[in-house]
Structures are given as structure tokens and as C-alpha cells.
Write an enzyme that holds these catalytic residues in place. Sequence first.
Site, short mmCIF file in Angstrom:
data_model
loop_
_atom_site.label_atom_id
_atom_site.label_comp_id
_atom_site.label_asym_id
_atom_site.label_seq_id
_atom_site.Cartn_x
_atom_site.Cartn_y
_atom_site.Cartn_z
N CYS A 1 -10.49 1.35 17.47
CA CYS A 1 -10.59 0.57 18.71
C CYS A 1 -9.21 1.08 19.52
CB CYS A 1 -10.46 -1.28 18.83
SG CYS A 1 -10.04 -2.36 19.20
N ARG B 1 -1.89 -2.01 -7.75
CA ARG B 1 -1.59 -2.82 -6.28
C ARG B 1 -0.77 -4.24 -7.05
NH1 ARG B 1 -2.20 0.73 -2.93
NH2 ARG B 1 -3.46 0.36 -1.29
N CYS C 1 -15.46 1.10 20.98
CA CYS C 1 -15.69 -0.39 20.18
C CYS C 1 -17.22 0.63 21.02
CB CYS C 1 -15.28 -1.33 20.89
SG CYS C 1 -13.75 -1.78 19.35
N CYS D 1 1.28 -0.96 0.14
CA CYS D 1 -0.45 -0.14 0.17
C CYS D 1 0.90 1.52 0.07
CB CYS D 1 -1.13 -0.01 1.14
SG CYS D 1 -1.31 1.26 1.80
N HIS D 2 0.33 2.70 -0.29
CA HIS D 2 1.24 3.34 -0.37
C HIS D 2 1.51 4.01 0.63
CE1 HIS D 2 1.96 7.30 -1.77
NE2 HIS D 2 1.92 8.51 -0.29
N THR D 3 0.93 3.34 2.02
CA THR D 3 1.84 3.85 3.29
C THR D 3 2.14 3.15 3.69
OG1 THR D 3 -0.63 4.25 4.19
CG2 THR D 3 0.51 4.18 5.60
N CYS E 1 -7.12 -3.14 3.27
CA CYS E 1 -6.55 -2.30 3.78
C CYS E 1 -7.17 -1.02 2.60
CB CYS E 1 -4.78 -1.85 3.44
SG CYS E 1 -4.48 0.03 3.66
N CYS F 1 -12.31 -4.71 19.26
CA CYS F 1 -12.68 -5.79 20.21
C CYS F 1 -13.82 -6.00 20.98
CB CYS F 1 -10.96 -5.21 21.46
SG CYS F 1 -12.02 -4.12 22.86
N ARG G 1 -4.46 -0.22 20.38
CA ARG G 1 -3.60 0.78 19.89
C ARG G 1 -2.06 1.23 20.06
NH1 ARG G 1 -0.95 3.68 16.30
NH2 ARG G 1 -1.24 4.70 15.25
N CYS H 1 -14.34 -2.48 24.05
CA CYS H 1 -13.45 -0.41 25.11
C CYS H 1 -14.63 0.37 24.49
CB CYS H 1 -12.31 -0.64 24.53
SG CYS H 1 -12.39 -0.26 22.71
N HIS I 1 0.97 -4.10 5.45
CA HIS I 1 0.15 -3.91 5.85
C HIS I 1 -2.16 -4.76 5.92
CE1 HIS I 1 -0.34 -0.88 4.80
NE2 HIS I 1 -1.97 -0.67 4.74
N GLU I 2 -1.68 -5.23 4.55
CA GLU I 2 -2.80 -5.29 3.53
C GLU I 2 -2.32 -7.05 2.83
OE1 GLU I 2 -4.11 -2.00 0.85
OE2 GLU I 2 -3.19 -3.91 -0.95
N1 LIG Z 1 -7.14 6.79 6.06
C1 LIG Z 1 -7.18 5.33 5.58
O1 LIG Z 1 -7.17 5.01 6.36
C2 LIG Z 1 -5.91 4.73 4.32
C3 LIG Z 1 -5.05 5.79 3.96
N2 LIG Z 1 -4.36 5.78 2.86
C4 LIG Z 1 -3.55 6.54 2.08
O2 LIG Z 1 -4.47 6.71 0.69
C5 LIG Z 1 -3.72 7.60 0.03
C6 LIG Z 1 -4.33 7.42 -1.22
O3 LIG Z 1 -3.07 5.37 -1.44
P1 LIG Z 1 -2.84 4.39 -3.08
O4 LIG Z 1 -4.03 4.95 -3.30
O5 LIG Z 1 -2.83 3.79 -2.06
O6 LIG Z 1 -1.99 5.41 -2.97
P2 LIG Z 1 -1.50 5.15 -4.73
O7 LIG Z 1 0.27 6.43 -4.37
O8 LIG Z 1 -1.09 4.47 -5.43
O9 LIG Z 1 -2.10 6.92 -5.60
C7 LIG Z 1 -2.20 8.42 -5.16
C8 LIG Z 1 -2.41 8.96 -6.72
O10 LIG Z 1 -2.53 10.41 -6.00
C9 LIG Z 1 -2.29 10.93 -7.41
N3 LIG Z 1 -1.35 12.46 -6.68
C10 LIG Z 1 -0.55 12.87 -7.41
N4 LIG Z 1 -0.32 13.91 -6.43
C11 LIG Z 1 -1.90 14.43 -7.17
C12 LIG Z 1 -2.01 15.75 -7.59
N5 LIG Z 1 -1.72 16.70 -6.77
N6 LIG Z 1 -3.55 15.69 -7.25
C13 LIG Z 1 -4.41 14.97 -7.60
N7 LIG Z 1 -3.64 13.66 -8.03
C14 LIG Z 1 -2.11 13.43 -7.46
C15 LIG Z 1 -0.64 9.81 -7.72
O11 LIG Z 1 -0.64 10.11 -9.27
C16 LIG Z 1 -1.77 8.81 -7.66
O12 LIG Z 1 -2.46 8.47 -8.46
C17 LIG Z 1 -2.18 7.53 0.13
O13 LIG Z 1 -2.21 8.72 1.11
C18 LIG Z 1 -2.55 6.08 1.80
O14 LIG Z 1 -1.52 6.46 2.49
C19 LIG Z 1 -4.12 4.42 2.13
C20 LIG Z 1 -4.96 3.46 2.67
C21 LIG Z 1 -5.98 3.75 4.41
N1 LIG Z 2 1.39 6.90 11.50
C1 LIG Z 2 1.06 8.47 10.94
C2 LIG Z 2 -0.49 8.53 10.36
C3 LIG Z 2 -0.68 7.00 9.80
C4 LIG Z 2 -2.00 6.71 9.24
O1 LIG Z 2 -2.96 8.15 9.43
N2 LIG Z 2 -2.73 5.36 9.18
C5 LIG Z 2 -4.24 4.67 8.58
C6 LIG Z 2 -3.15 3.52 7.89
S1 LIG Z 2 -2.99 4.31 6.72
C7 LIG Z 2 -3.10 3.03 6.24
O2 LIG Z 2 -3.00 2.67 4.54
C8 LIG Z 2 -4.69 5.32 10.09
O3 LIG Z 2 -5.82 4.79 10.25
N3 LIG Z 2 -4.48 5.66 10.62
C9 LIG Z 2 -5.46 5.40 12.05
C10 LIG Z 2 -4.30 4.78 13.41
O4 LIG Z 2 -5.23 3.91 13.98
O5 LIG Z 2 -3.13 4.69 12.90
C11 LIG Z 2 1.29 9.73 12.07
O6 LIG Z 2 1.43 9.53 12.87
O7 LIG Z 2 1.48 10.06 11.52
ZN LIG Z 3 -2.88 0.76 3.56
ZN LIG Z 4 -12.34 -2.20 21.07
#
Ligand SMILES: NC(=O)C1=CN([C@@H]2O[C@H](COP(=O)(O)OP(=O)(O)OC[C@H]3O[C@@H](n4cnc5c(N)ncnc54)[C@H](O)[C@@H]3O)[C@@H](O)[C@H]2O)C=CC1
Ligand SMILES: N[C@@H](CCC(=O)N[C@@H](CSC=O)C(=O)NCC(=O)O)C(=O)O
Ligand SMILES: [Zn+2]
Ligand SMILES: [Zn+2]
Length: 383
Positions: A114, A377, A106, A48-50, A178, A100, A118, A103, A70-71
Site C-alpha cells: 500500500c 519466537r 491497493c 522478529c529477525h528484522t 509478521c 488502504c 509508506r 491508493c 512489529h509483530e
Molecule cells: N520479506 C518479508 O516480508 C519478511 C522478511 N523477513 C526476513 O526473513 C528472514 C528470516 O527471518 P526469521 O525466520 O525471523 O529469522 P531466523 O534468524 O529465525 O532464521 C534464519 C535461519 O537461517 C539460518 N541460516 C543462516 N545462514 C544460513 C545459510 N548460509 N544457509 C542456510 N541457512 C542459514 C539460521 O540458522 C536460521 O535458522 C530474515 O532475513 C528476516 O529479516 C522476516 C519477516 C518478513
Molecule cells: N528497510 C529495509 C528493508 C526492510 C524490509 O525489506 N522489510 C520487509 C519486511 S521485513 C519484516 O520483518 C518488507 O516487507 N519490506 C517492504 C516494505 O514496504 O517495507 C531496506 O531499506 O532495505
Molecule cells: Zn518481521
Molecule cells: Zn493503499
Amino acid sequence: MSDTAGKTITCKAAVAWEAGKELEVTDVTVDPPQKGEVRIKIVATALCHTDKFTLSGDDPEGLFPCILGHEAAGIVESVGEGVTSVRPGDHVIPCYQAFCGECKMCKSGKTNLCGSVRQWTGKGVMAADSKSRFKCRGQDIYHFMGTSTFSEYTVVHEVSVAKVNEKAALDKVCLLGCGVATGLGAVLNTAKVEKGSTAAVFGLGTVGLACVDGLKDAGARRIIGVDTDVGKHQRARDWGCTDVVNPADHDKPIQEVLVDMTMEDGFGGVDYSFECVGNVKVMRAALECTHKGWGQSVVIGVAGSGQEIATRPFQLVTGRVWRGTAFGGYRSRVDVPVLVERYMKGEFKVDEYVTHKLKLSEINQAFQLLKEGGCLRCVLYMD
Ligand SMILES: NC(=O)C1=CN([C@@H]2O[C@H](COP(=O)(O)OP(=O)(O)OC[C@H]3O[C@@H](n4cnc5c(N)ncnc54)[C@H](O)[C@@H]3O)[C@@H](O)[C@H]2O)C=CC1
Ligand SMILES: N[C@@H](CCC(=O)N[C@@H](CSC=O)C(=O)NCC(=O)O)C(=O)O
Ligand SMILES: [Zn+2]
Ligand SMILES: [Zn+2]
């Protein structure tokens, strides 16, 4: 009972020794699971990008040396004392976001975050004894996000293990650990997009495309994709974007472009927007392109250490809402098995995100693919 139960396993893992350096695929030892823990034989893991973000050194929680990843999906090898929800042989998805059910978080019913483990997963250790289960050449190696799936075997907390249908292809459903789940859930759980809505998705990687798929499912009537990489545009149309925009083609800020594109009855702006890049300037644009009075923007992208979001408070005073989502609001252990069933019925895309397949030993090549942009991916198979 497997013959390895209760014993330390030596296996291959990709160790990230330092930020910004290539991983070393080498022998590590994986201790048996302790109370409330599960040892999993990983079958397939995607990047994943993360993972790239933390390896770069931009993650304030990044600890080295560690085992990233993580995926993934795998099979339970053995369980520690008191574990009742899974047993050896079960097919599972390790989830970085635990559930869980007991907590304060949850029980609130208001969040999928959760609080049970964490504080330990953020420190790269297990809750039972605040220690790691991994060692390499005698040195402790930190866990990552409570999952560490770039390893043939990993140990996770029971509260982080989702048991899934054993007929599901593990090299596909790993993506529900993820990226795909996050994009779908951002639309369906966090924003709760209504039929007939208009939306913009910034960033058309896996997370952004999963938002697009979720928006189609929700019945959005207009889905505008935004990406600076034109190589992403045709695929986004194929996924369901009605329009695709490259900010570089415009002299005006992209938020103004989107407001103009969506002008109806004298007012412009999308009902919902999703930031799937991890860039604080894009987060601002994503908020400011939403409709006055009711627009909602969901931050999904993860921004680097020290980065902060900004906008004129007037944007919020005039009714726009800024929110965020982790794992798309899904309660991991409860909702991931359901997502797997829905995927098996063909209700949303998963296979289509797998653009590359490599072996664990080729993981550095996989990170390189992520940087080059053509890859959504890359799934790694254990050798
Ligand atoms: N909040 C959450 O639970 C999660 C967060 N993430 C985060 O989500 C983001 C995306 O993840 P992925 O899709 O795996 O990444 P990815 O790298 O595959 O996709 C990002 C896209 O953004 C585009 N991009 C870059 N700069 C840009 C701009 N200025 N304007 C428009 N598009 C632009 C890239 O060309 C690329 O297509 C990452 O920051 C990742 O860490 C990922 C999974 C879970
Ligand atoms: N550790 C970082 C932040 C990382 C982050 O925000 N992670 C996301 C998932 S990204 C998955 O690909 C998230 O869900 N965060 C919530 C959590 O509980 O971790 C920082 O400290 O900024
Ligand atoms: Zn991820
Ligand atoms: Zn919990």
C-alpha cells in the site's frame, strides 16, 4: 471511552538509542492519536529477525533513537478524528504493511504494498504532521515500520490496523503480524505452489518453517530444508520437511547438491525455492537450485545495506524466475483477520513457534536468545 483518551500517556517502552547498543526500558510519553490514527495498548509482542537486523545498523532505513517491534497484538485504547474501522476495546494486530484499499497500489489488485503511508513510516513519523508521537526525556523518538510495538502503548495509522476476533489469544496471534503470515503467504500467495510440487526452503527459522507449513498445505510432495544450524534440523522434519540438508556437509555448492537430489528423467532442480535467511549468496543458491524452464525462487530474507544479488543471466534466460515477497503478499487489514479465523480452526501452526516467553523489561535477554539460535519466537508480555 477510556480515561486516558485525548491525554498523553506515560508508559514503559524499550528505546533503541543507537545501532548495536542494548535497548533501554524506560518511561516514554505517547501522544494522543491524531486524525486517522489509533492508539493501541500492546498486550504481547514477539521479536522478529528484522528487529535484530535494524538494531544492528544494517538497515538503510534504520533511524535512531527509535522504538522497534512489529509483530504484536493489543487492544485499541483510543482513536483519532475520522477513524471508523476500529473503536476502543477492539482487539487488533498492528500491521507494518498498510492496506488502504484506495491508493494506486491497493486498487491495482496486483500487490499488497500500500502506498498510503509508506513514505512516512519509512521516515519514522506519522503522516498527519510528519512528527513522532513518542518522546523520551523531552527528545523525539522515531517510530519503526509504522508499528513500534516494544512499548506498552503505540500510535499507528488506521490503515495499518487489522481488527481480529476477540476470542483469539493475543500472545499467539501476534505472530500473524509478521513471520508466520509471511512464510505461509510466500508459498500460497506469491509462489502459488501447486499440489505435487517439489520445493527447497533455505533457513529454518520461523519464516522458513512457516513456508514448510504452507508447502504442506499446498500439497508439495517433496520439501527440502536447508540450514547451517544442525540444531534446526529435527524440528524442520517435525514440521514436514521430507529431507534436511546442511551445506557444510558437502564439498559441492548447495545448489548442485539439491539439483542432484531431485534428478528425475535426466533433469534436476526444485519447482520452487524460498530464501528465508537474508544472505545474498544463499539467494543465488536458492535461484540456481530450481528447475530449468519453470523454477521459481522467492526472496523473503532481508539483506543488509549495500548487499546485491548476482547470478548468470543464463539462469533466467533458461526459464528460472526470481521474485520477492513482503508480508507474504497478504493485504494486511483484509487478510490478517481471516488468518486469525483460520488459525482458530487449527488450519496451520502458530503456537508451536513460541519457544520463549519473557517480559518487556527482559527485552535485551530476548535479543540475546535470537542470536543464540535455539529461539524461534520469543513473546514479550507487558509488565
Ligand atoms: N520479506 C518479508 O516480508 C519478511 C522478511 N523477513 C526476513 O526473513 C528472514 C528470516 O527471518 P526469521 O525466520 O525471523 O529469522 P531466523 O534468524 O529465525 O532464521 C534464519 C535461519 O537461517 C539460518 N541460516 C543462516 N545462514 C544460513 C545459510 N548460509 N544457509 C542456510 N541457512 C542459514 C539460521 O540458522 C536460521 O535458522 C530474515 O532475513 C528476516 O529479516 C522476516 C519477516 C518478513
Ligand atoms: N528497510 C529495509 C528493508 C526492510 C524490509 O525489506 N522489510 C520487509 C519486511 S521485513 C519484516 O520483518 C518488507 O516487507 N519490506 C517492504 C516494505 O514496504 O517495507 C531496506 O531499506 O532495505
Ligand atoms: Zn518481521
Ligand atoms: Zn493503499
